[in-house]
Design a protein around this motif. Sequence first.
Motif, PDB file in Angstrom:
ATOM      1  N   CYS A 152       0.849  -1.181   0.000  1.00 43.68           N
ATOM      2  CA  CYS A 152       0.000   0.000   0.000  1.00 43.68           C
ATOM      3  C   CYS A 152       0.890   1.238   0.000  1.00 43.68           C
ATOM      4  O   CYS A 152       1.712   1.415   0.909  1.00 43.68           O
ATOM      5  CB  CYS A 152      -0.917   0.014   1.227  1.00 43.68           C
ATOM      6  N   LYS A 160     -13.867   4.430   0.565  1.00 45.13           N
ATOM      7  CA  LYS A 160     -13.200   4.097   1.822  1.00 45.13           C
ATOM      8  C   LYS A 160     -12.261   2.918   1.587  1.00 45.13           C
ATOM      9  O   LYS A 160     -12.717   1.783   1.424  1.00 45.13           O
ATOM     10  CB  LYS A 160     -14.220   3.743   2.910  1.00 45.13           C
ATOM     11  N   SER A 180     -19.168   5.453   0.956  1.00 46.20           N
ATOM     12  CA  SER A 180     -18.507   4.213   1.375  1.00 46.20           C
ATOM     13  C   SER A 180     -17.665   3.593   0.269  1.00 46.20           C
ATOM     14  O   SER A 180     -16.716   2.861   0.536  1.00 46.20           O
ATOM     15  CB  SER A 180     -19.550   3.194   1.846  1.00 46.20           C
ATOM     16  N   GLU A 222      -9.938  -0.276   1.899  1.00 42.58           N
ATOM     17  CA  GLU A 222      -9.781  -1.411   2.794  1.00 42.58           C
ATOM     18  C   GLU A 222      -8.386  -1.990   2.558  1.00 42.58           C
ATOM     19  O   GLU A 222      -8.147  -2.630   1.538  1.00 42.58           O
ATOM     20  CB  GLU A 222     -10.860  -2.462   2.535  1.00 42.58           C
ATOM     21  N   PRO A 232      -5.571  -4.595   3.147  1.00 43.23           N
ATOM     22  CA  PRO A 232      -5.444  -5.971   3.648  1.00 43.23           C
ATOM     23  C   PRO A 232      -4.477  -6.055   4.827  1.00 43.23           C
ATOM     24  O   PRO A 232      -3.503  -5.294   4.920  1.00 43.23           O
ATOM     25  CB  PRO A 232      -4.908  -6.746   2.434  1.00 43.23           C
TER      26      PRO A 232
END
Length: 553
Positions: free
Chosen positions: A118, A233, A230, A235, A237
């Motif tokens: 990321c 947003k 949403s 996520e 891992p």
Amino acid sequence: MKSPIAKLTIAAAVVIAAALLGVHFFAKTSDVAWAQVLEKVMAFDTCVYRSREVETTGPRPDGFEFATENESKNYRSEIYGTFSENYKNGKLSVRHYMLLQEKQHISIGGYDSEHKLCLRMAVTDRSLREFHNSDPRRMIAKILAGDYDEIGQDTIEGKRVRGVELRDPNVLAKEGAAIPPLDDFSSRFWIDVQTGLPMWMELSFVLKDSASRTTMIWDQFEWGVPLEASLFKPEIPADCEVVDDDGKVPDSTPKTDATQVFARHTLAEPYLGDFDHLPLPDVNGLTLLGVDTDSPKPQVRLLGSDEIRLAQDACVAKWPPYEQVQAQLRQELQAKLDVSAMDVNQLATTGIALRNRFWELGGTLSDVAYPYIYAARLVDEMAHQKSPDNPAVTDQLVESIMAYEVMYYWQHPQTDPLKRNPIYRGLLSDLRRGQFEQLKTRVGQGYTPTWKDFVRCNDFTLLWSRRDPNVALEVIRLLIDQAPKVGWTFYLADLQHAEQRLLGGEPVYVRTFIGGHQGVHLDQYSRRLSSFQGPQEFRENCLPMHLRHLKGW
């Protein structure tokens, strides 16, 4: 090997896509109906669409046509920003967010690899400009501002459409930017006759003197659809490495006397260039192991890196093992070239010529090329036996082995453990370790290391960081210690980061070479160590990282 951060780049034909920025909205058009199309889309503050990029190379003389397909599903909101899921040859590769309210840019990559990464960075004025410039409406405005031609009506996905075409690429250039030389270019877009809204856009081009065509398509538009907060947003891992980046590209321009000398020496004495001043023997008429090099070549289209790698591994698996034909090959080389009478330089140049012949015949995708790379390895082994302490000779042997031996095989899905090639942890590790031991001794005697030494050491570090981190740590610390003296301070931050990772028990890799715009056909040369130079078409795309300023990479 490829940097994990490189996986976060959204492939979009960089040399052209960058030139498409800077579109002026509300450009006047000569057709009132087309102007109304622009007015309609400008009224929407959300848009969902698919973007695709298809690159094809070939058919080539070796019988192969290479292709790659990248696809993205894109969600765009003037309030929240953008979210896209990027697929490479059908597999999810990267999720990418540009978040306006959080002022954050996030890319989560590695879904198609062993290592998820990321990359986070702040939204800057430049990234805000890119957000606006990536709006598909800008391309519409640009086309309508140019000298376009109407191309009539057609049917796309069962709907009647009306289209225009623009053949002048300069119309799409941003102010002050130059379009690279092209052999062919076209840009089109179609509107749904019933709704009057854009339904399909495409751009196709061939760079000058290139064998590759790139086609970019935007379709499946949904204009003005509601997009929930949403959706934007991220996520991240749990098994994902998170890296915060300041967005600055390292400046590789030499600033000190030591870095200037290091850069000059790198250019004057490139890695693997020790024998470039010597003439190469002509081996084009040489036949080995009874293999007919004139046999017909099948026409094969390979889509993406997976198919290329599977085809490579299947082809090489059909070759007889090197050890099985080594004795016969030595007899033939002795009878035809009198290799036992050659000195080290003659053996090295013969190895280079044989390696070149191997690549000319199709390399690891050829049923008939293997005798030449086996012969190159054999003569390089003879040279190494004659001069085991000459690192340049060892480099030639390493290159010949890597020409056909890859680090890991592709027979298994990527979700399973990769089948690694033991020759890298065995023979190649031993060769690089021998060079490192020689380097330590010479440094102790006052020797100043070179770029070639740096490349060898980084190979050795990669090979040993999993096997014995303490050995790899010794290499990294030597490189850190020598950096101010020899001028490779450009790599100092990466080396220090590698030291910390090794202390934490993690494997390391420091990039040594960077590539420019690489065609899909060059993917056949992956899965090797960073030092791998390959044939001319691959080598000319590689540049030492500390010289990237020379090409603006």
